[in-house]
Every structure is written in C-alpha cells, then in structure tokens.
Write a protein that holds these residues in place. Structure first.
Motif, PDB file in Angstrom:
ATOM      1  N   ASP A  36       0.820  -1.216   0.000  1.00 23.73           N
ATOM      2  CA  ASP A  36       0.000   0.000   0.000  1.00 23.73           C
ATOM      3  C   ASP A  36       0.857   1.272   0.000  1.00 23.73           C
ATOM      4  N   PHE A  37       2.022   1.196  -0.604  1.00 24.99           N
ATOM      5  CA  PHE A  37       2.971   2.309  -0.717  1.00 24.99           C
ATOM      6  C   PHE A  37       2.267   3.599  -1.170  1.00 24.99           C
ATOM      7  N   ILE A  38       2.594   4.715  -0.512  1.00 24.89           N
ATOM      8  CA  ILE A  38       2.019   6.020  -0.845  1.00 24.89           C
ATOM      9  C   ILE A  38       3.104   6.908  -1.458  1.00 24.89           C
ATOM     10  N   GLU A  39       2.831   7.434  -2.632  1.00 24.38           N
ATOM     11  CA  GLU A  39       3.743   8.328  -3.363  1.00 24.38           C
ATOM     12  C   GLU A  39       3.200   9.754  -3.260  1.00 24.38           C
ATOM     13  N   HIS A  40       4.063  10.680  -2.840  1.00 23.53           N
ATOM     14  CA  HIS A  40       3.650  12.071  -2.669  1.00 23.53           C
ATOM     15  C   HIS A  40       4.098  12.977  -3.823  1.00 23.53           C
ATOM     16  N   SER A  41       4.828  12.462  -4.791  1.00 23.08           N
ATOM     17  CA  SER A  41       5.291  13.286  -5.910  1.00 23.08           C
ATOM     18  C   SER A  41       4.191  13.409  -6.958  1.00 23.08           C
ATOM     19  N   PRO A  42       3.933  14.629  -7.418  1.00 19.52           N
ATOM     20  CA  PRO A  42       2.876  14.828  -8.419  1.00 19.52           C
ATOM     21  C   PRO A  42       3.140  14.004  -9.681  1.00 19.52           C
ATOM     22  N   GLY A  43       2.090  13.339 -10.146  1.00 23.02           N
ATOM     23  CA  GLY A  43       2.184  12.572 -11.385  1.00 23.02           C
ATOM     24  C   GLY A  43       2.680  11.151 -11.224  1.00 23.02           C
ATOM     25  N   ASN A  44       3.208  10.798 -10.065  1.00 27.39           N
ATOM     26  CA  ASN A  44       3.686   9.439  -9.822  1.00 27.39           C
ATOM     27  C   ASN A  44       2.604   8.658  -9.083  1.00 27.39           C
ATOM     28  N   PRO A  45       2.371   7.402  -9.460  1.00 29.28           N
ATOM     29  CA  PRO A  45       1.293   6.635  -8.831  1.00 29.28           C
ATOM     30  C   PRO A  45       1.677   6.046  -7.473  1.00 29.28           C
ATOM     31  N   SER A  46       0.690   5.853  -6.642  1.00 33.68           N
ATOM     32  CA  SER A  46       0.855   5.126  -5.385  1.00 33.68           C
ATOM     33  C   SER A  46       0.566   3.650  -5.641  1.00 33.68           C
ATOM     34  N   GLY A  47       0.848   2.834  -4.649  1.00 27.60           N
ATOM     35  CA  GLY A  47       0.670   1.383  -4.782  1.00 27.60           C
ATOM     36  C   GLY A  47       1.938   0.764  -5.338  1.00 27.60           C
ATOM     37  N   ARG A  48       2.361  -0.346  -4.723  1.00 21.98           N
ATOM     38  CA  ARG A  48       3.634  -0.979  -5.101  1.00 21.98           C
ATOM     39  C   ARG A  48       3.705  -1.310  -6.586  1.00 21.98           C
ATOM     40  N   GLU A  49       2.754  -2.044  -7.103  1.00 20.78           N
ATOM     41  CA  GLU A  49       2.853  -2.495  -8.500  1.00 20.78           C
ATOM     42  C   GLU A  49       2.767  -1.343  -9.487  1.00 20.78           C
ATOM     43  N   ALA A  50       1.879  -0.380  -9.230  1.00 18.99           N
ATOM     44  CA  ALA A  50       1.757   0.780 -10.129  1.00 18.99           C
ATOM     45  C   ALA A  50       3.038   1.614 -10.117  1.00 18.99           C
ATOM     46  N   PHE A  51       3.624   1.784  -8.927  1.00 17.71           N
ATOM     47  CA  PHE A  51       4.848   2.576  -8.825  1.00 17.71           C
ATOM     48  C   PHE A  51       6.016   1.877  -9.522  1.00 17.71           C
ATOM     49  N   ILE A  52       6.141   0.568  -9.350  1.00 17.92           N
ATOM     50  CA  ILE A  52       7.224  -0.174 -10.007  1.00 17.92           C
ATOM     51  C   ILE A  52       7.087  -0.097 -11.518  1.00 17.92           C
ATOM     52  N   ALA A  53       5.888  -0.271 -12.032  1.00 18.68           N
ATOM     53  CA  ALA A  53       5.678  -0.162 -13.479  1.00 18.68           C
ATOM     54  C   ALA A  53       6.041   1.231 -13.973  1.00 18.68           C
ATOM     55  N   PHE A  54       5.658   2.240 -13.219  1.00 15.32           N
ATOM     56  CA  PHE A  54       5.989   3.621 -13.573  1.00 15.32           C
ATOM     57  C   PHE A  54       7.505   3.831 -13.578  1.00 15.32           C
ATOM     58  N   MET A  55       8.172   3.378 -12.526  1.00 13.81           N
ATOM     59  CA  MET A  55       9.620   3.576 -12.400  1.00 13.81           C
ATOM     60  C   MET A  55      10.395   2.827 -13.481  1.00 13.81           C
ATOM     61  N   ALA A  56       9.925   1.663 -13.879  1.00 13.57           N
ATOM     62  CA  ALA A  56      10.608   0.882 -14.915  1.00 13.57           C
ATOM     63  C   ALA A  56      10.669   1.650 -16.226  1.00 13.57           C
ATOM     64  N   GLY A  57       9.679   2.500 -16.500  1.00 11.28           N
ATOM     65  CA  GLY A  57       9.665   3.280 -17.729  1.00 11.28           C
ATOM     66  C   GLY A  57      10.141   4.712 -17.564  1.00 11.28           C
ATOM     67  N   ALA A  58      10.456   5.109 -16.353  1.00  9.80           N
ATOM     68  CA  ALA A  58      10.870   6.487 -16.084  1.00  9.80           C
ATOM     69  C   ALA A  58      12.343   6.703 -16.444  1.00  9.80           C
ATOM     70  N   PRO A  59      12.711   7.937 -16.754  1.00  5.47           N
ATOM     71  CA  PRO A  59      14.114   8.240 -17.091  1.00  5.47           C
ATOM     72  C   PRO A  59      15.111   7.822 -16.013  1.00  5.47           C
ATOM     73  N   VAL A  60      14.715   7.847 -14.749  1.00  8.39           N
ATOM     74  CA  VAL A  60      15.631   7.483 -13.672  1.00  8.39           C
ATOM     75  C   VAL A  60      16.116   6.037 -13.801  1.00  8.39           C
ATOM     76  N   ALA A  61      15.310   5.174 -14.406  1.00 13.28           N
ATOM     77  CA  ALA A  61      15.699   3.767 -14.554  1.00 13.28           C
ATOM     78  C   ALA A  61      16.855   3.596 -15.539  1.00 13.28           C
ATOM     79  N   ARG A  62      17.100   4.588 -16.387  1.00 14.82           N
ATOM     80  CA  ARG A  62      18.192   4.506 -17.369  1.00 14.82           C
ATOM     81  C   ARG A  62      19.306   5.518 -17.086  1.00 14.82           C
ATOM     82  N   ALA A  63      19.194   6.222 -15.988  1.00 18.45           N
ATOM     83  CA  ALA A  63      20.151   7.277 -15.660  1.00 18.45           C
ATOM     84  C   ALA A  63      21.311   6.744 -14.824  1.00 18.45           C
ATOM     85  N   ARG A  64      22.356   7.543 -14.755  1.00 20.28           N
ATOM     86  CA  ARG A  64      23.451   7.280 -13.822  1.00 20.28           C
ATOM     87  C   ARG A  64      23.110   7.992 -12.521  1.00 20.28           C
ATOM     88  N   LEU A  65      23.225   7.266 -11.414  1.00 22.62           N
ATOM     89  CA  LEU A  65      22.876   7.804 -10.104  1.00 22.62           C
ATOM     90  C   LEU A  65      24.117   7.784  -9.222  1.00 22.62           C
TER      91      LEU A  65
END
Length: 126
Positions: A36-65
């Motif tokens: 039941d993960f809660i995301e507070h950033s605008p435009g990003n989804p809450s919920g574990r599975e929705a957030f993981i799917a979002f992050m997998a396609g987000a630029p951060v997943a291909r960036a250098r950190l």
C-alpha cells in the motif's frame, strides 16, 4: 546511531535498494515497497505495482545515479544524489525521503532540481 537502531537498519535498506536500482535492478523495489505504498510526488502513482511499473519506464531507470549522502532518523531515510544521462550530463540534484515501517517503504517524497552551470553555483550543488 547504533548499528542495531531502527535508523541504521533503514539506512542500510535504503542504500541497498538505491545501489541495486542504480545497477538496473528495478525488481528490488518489490521487496522494499509496502503493498500500500504512498507516493507524494505529483504525477507518480501510489501502490507498489503501479509505482514499479511507472519507475521501470521512467528516465531514472536509465540514468546514472551518484549517491552523495544519506541521512537516517527513526522511520526516515533521506538520500541526496546526482542523476545524469547522456542527453543531460549536468543532470539534476535529487533528494528522496523514504518512510519505513517494519523494514518496508511506506511513503516517498522527493525534490528534484536541475543542476545549473558551474559558475551559477560557485560552491557546487553537492
């Protein structure tokens, strides 16, 4: 901070998750995020599975950190890092705030700021 404290444990979990995610392992989020993960950033989804799917396609997943610092206090771990891509070598400065309950992340906040030209920040962003 004692090595056995809640803050130390949450710091270790946050750093492990960050290191794995930065290496391309998006699936590490399945063990870290509460269902039941809660995301507070605008435009990003809450919920574990929705957030993981979002992050997998987000630029951060291909960036250098490049992790610069971690601060932990009780239920929270705060991470400050530099995110860059080939298209944006100056990148952005990011601060993530993760709230942990019983070893899982239950909430997330972030602040993202573009890194300006060096002469605009004579003492550096990091």
């Amino acid at each position: 901070m004692s090595e056995n404290s809640k803050a130390a444990r949450n710091r270790r979990l946050a750093v492990h998750g960050f290191t794995e995610f930065a290496a391309g392992n998006v699936d590490v989020l399945r063990t870290l995020l509460h269902e039941d993960f809660i995301e507070h950033s605008p435009g990003n989804p809450s919920g574990r599975e929705a957030f993981i799917a979002f992050m997998a396609g987000a630029p951060v997943a291909r960036a250098r950190l490049d992790l610069k610092r971690v601060i932990a206090d009780d239920d929270y771990a705060v991470m400050h890092y530099h995110m860059t891509t080939d298209d944006d070598p100056r990148g952005v400065a990011v601060v993530d705030i993760w709230r942990f309950v019983d070893g899982q992340i239950t909430e997330h906040w972030d602040v993202v700021q573009p890194v300006p030209e060096a002469e605009q920040v004579p003492r550096g962003m990091f």
